[in-house]
Motif scaffolding. Sequence first.
Motif, mmCIF file in Angstrom:
data_model
loop_
_atom_site.group_PDB
_atom_site.id
_atom_site.type_symbol
_atom_site.label_atom_id
_atom_site.label_comp_id
_atom_site.label_asym_id
_atom_site.label_seq_id
_atom_site.Cartn_x
_atom_site.Cartn_y
_atom_site.Cartn_z
ATOM 1 N N UNK A 76 0.849 -1.186 0.000
ATOM 2 C CA UNK A 76 0.000 0.000 0.000
ATOM 3 C C UNK A 76 0.890 1.242 0.000
ATOM 4 N N UNK A 77 0.357 2.369 -0.458
ATOM 5 C CA UNK A 77 1.158 3.608 -0.418
ATOM 6 C C UNK A 77 1.661 3.933 0.992
ATOM 7 N N UNK A 78 0.883 3.593 1.999
ATOM 8 C CA UNK A 78 1.312 3.880 3.378
ATOM 9 C C UNK A 78 2.454 2.987 3.849
ATOM 10 N N UNK A 79 2.845 2.003 3.059
ATOM 11 C CA UNK A 79 4.030 1.197 3.361
ATOM 12 C C UNK A 79 5.314 1.903 2.919
ATOM 13 N N UNK A 80 5.182 3.020 2.235
ATOM 14 C CA UNK A 80 6.353 3.773 1.794
ATOM 15 C C UNK A 80 7.170 4.241 2.986
ATOM 16 N N UNK A 81 8.442 3.878 2.988
ATOM 17 C CA UNK A 81 9.321 4.211 4.110
ATOM 18 C C UNK A 81 10.732 3.725 3.792
ATOM 19 N N UNK A 82 11.664 4.124 4.639
ATOM 20 C CA UNK A 82 12.974 3.490 4.641
ATOM 21 C C UNK A 82 12.889 2.296 5.593
ATOM 22 N N UNK A 83 13.292 1.147 5.098
ATOM 23 C CA UNK A 83 13.224 -0.090 5.886
ATOM 24 C C UNK A 83 14.616 -0.423 6.407
ATOM 25 N N UNK A 84 14.676 -0.718 7.703
ATOM 26 C CA UNK A 84 15.930 -1.004 8.370
ATOM 27 C C UNK A 84 15.925 -2.410 8.953
ATOM 28 N N UNK A 85 17.029 -3.073 8.802
ATOM 29 C CA UNK A 85 17.278 -4.332 9.477
ATOM 30 C C UNK A 85 17.956 -4.021 10.810
ATOM 31 N N UNK A 86 17.599 -4.762 11.859
ATOM 32 C CA UNK A 86 18.164 -4.514 13.186
ATOM 33 C C UNK A 86 18.502 -5.828 13.860
ATOM 34 N N UNK A 87 19.454 -5.760 14.774
ATOM 35 C CA UNK A 87 19.879 -6.962 15.498
ATOM 36 C C UNK A 87 20.253 -6.603 16.932
ATOM 37 N N UNK A 88 20.144 -7.593 17.795
ATOM 38 C CA UNK A 88 20.609 -7.419 19.166
ATOM 39 C C UNK A 88 21.143 -8.759 19.659
ATOM 40 N N UNK A 89 22.088 -8.687 20.559
ATOM 41 C CA UNK A 89 22.657 -9.898 21.150
ATOM 42 C C UNK A 89 21.922 -10.283 22.423
ATOM 43 N N UNK A 90 21.321 -9.299 23.092
ATOM 44 C CA UNK A 90 20.647 -9.593 24.343
ATOM 45 C C UNK A 90 19.330 -10.309 24.073
ATOM 46 N N UNK A 91 18.924 -11.113 25.047
ATOM 47 C CA UNK A 91 17.621 -11.761 24.977
ATOM 48 C C UNK A 91 16.542 -10.773 25.422
ATOM 49 N N UNK A 92 15.386 -10.867 24.822
ATOM 50 C CA UNK A 92 14.299 -9.980 25.234
ATOM 51 C C UNK A 92 13.081 -10.179 24.358
ATOM 52 N N UNK A 93 11.987 -9.564 24.777
ATOM 53 C CA UNK A 93 10.767 -9.649 23.984
ATOM 54 C C UNK A 93 10.288 -8.272 23.543
ATOM 55 N N UNK A 94 10.959 -7.237 24.025
ATOM 56 C CA UNK A 94 10.560 -5.892 23.610
ATOM 57 C C UNK A 94 10.943 -5.658 22.155
ATOM 58 N N UNK B 194 10.853 -2.629 20.448
ATOM 59 C CA UNK B 194 11.007 -1.204 20.169
ATOM 60 C C UNK B 194 12.420 -0.905 19.703
ATOM 61 N N UNK B 195 12.602 0.162 18.929
ATOM 62 C CA UNK B 195 13.924 0.438 18.346
ATOM 63 C C UNK B 195 15.048 0.532 19.366
ATOM 64 N N UNK B 196 14.773 1.116 20.535
ATOM 65 C CA UNK B 196 15.854 1.297 21.510
ATOM 66 C C UNK B 196 16.310 -0.008 22.148
ATOM 67 N N UNK B 197 15.646 -1.113 21.826
ATOM 68 C CA UNK B 197 16.070 -2.411 22.333
ATOM 69 C C UNK B 197 16.939 -3.183 21.344
ATOM 70 N N UNK B 198 17.302 -2.541 20.252
ATOM 71 C CA UNK B 198 18.171 -3.153 19.264
ATOM 72 C C UNK B 198 19.477 -2.365 19.191
ATOM 73 N N UNK B 199 20.570 -3.088 19.047
ATOM 74 C CA UNK B 199 21.891 -2.480 19.155
ATOM 75 C C UNK B 199 22.535 -2.169 17.805
#
Length: 124
Positions: A87-105, A107-112
């Motif tokens: 959909x047009x509303x899917x227009x965005x910059x898409x980022x891949x993210x990773x973290x080494x810590x275990x967690x279920x959150x 949110x962006x600030x939980x990825x390193x």
Amino acid sequence: QVQLVESGGGLVQAGGSLSLSCAASGRPFSTLDMGWFRQAPGKGREFVAGFTRSSGSTYYGDSVKGRFTFSRDNAKNTVYLQMNSLKPEDTAVYYCAARMSYGIRLTPNNYDYWGQGTQVTVSS
């Protein structure tokens, strides 16, 4: 350190499909939680999809459920995002993210670690 390199963005018409890839290096793939986020102009970074080792489950943002599919190839240290019925509303910059810590959150600030981002544009 973890390096993430995304590929696969582009321009597509509404209703079309795109597939994104993210190759990870620097750490064993099995030691990472991986996710996809996106950021549209003037908006915050939004969770799209991801896998957490602590739950062994894949999660999706409400706006993409049923249309996007997250997958991972451990042999290639790569995660994918298959995007259908765009959909047009899917227009965005898409980022891949990773973290080494275990967690279920999810949110962006939980990825390193973050990739450089890839532009996805959906025309109406």
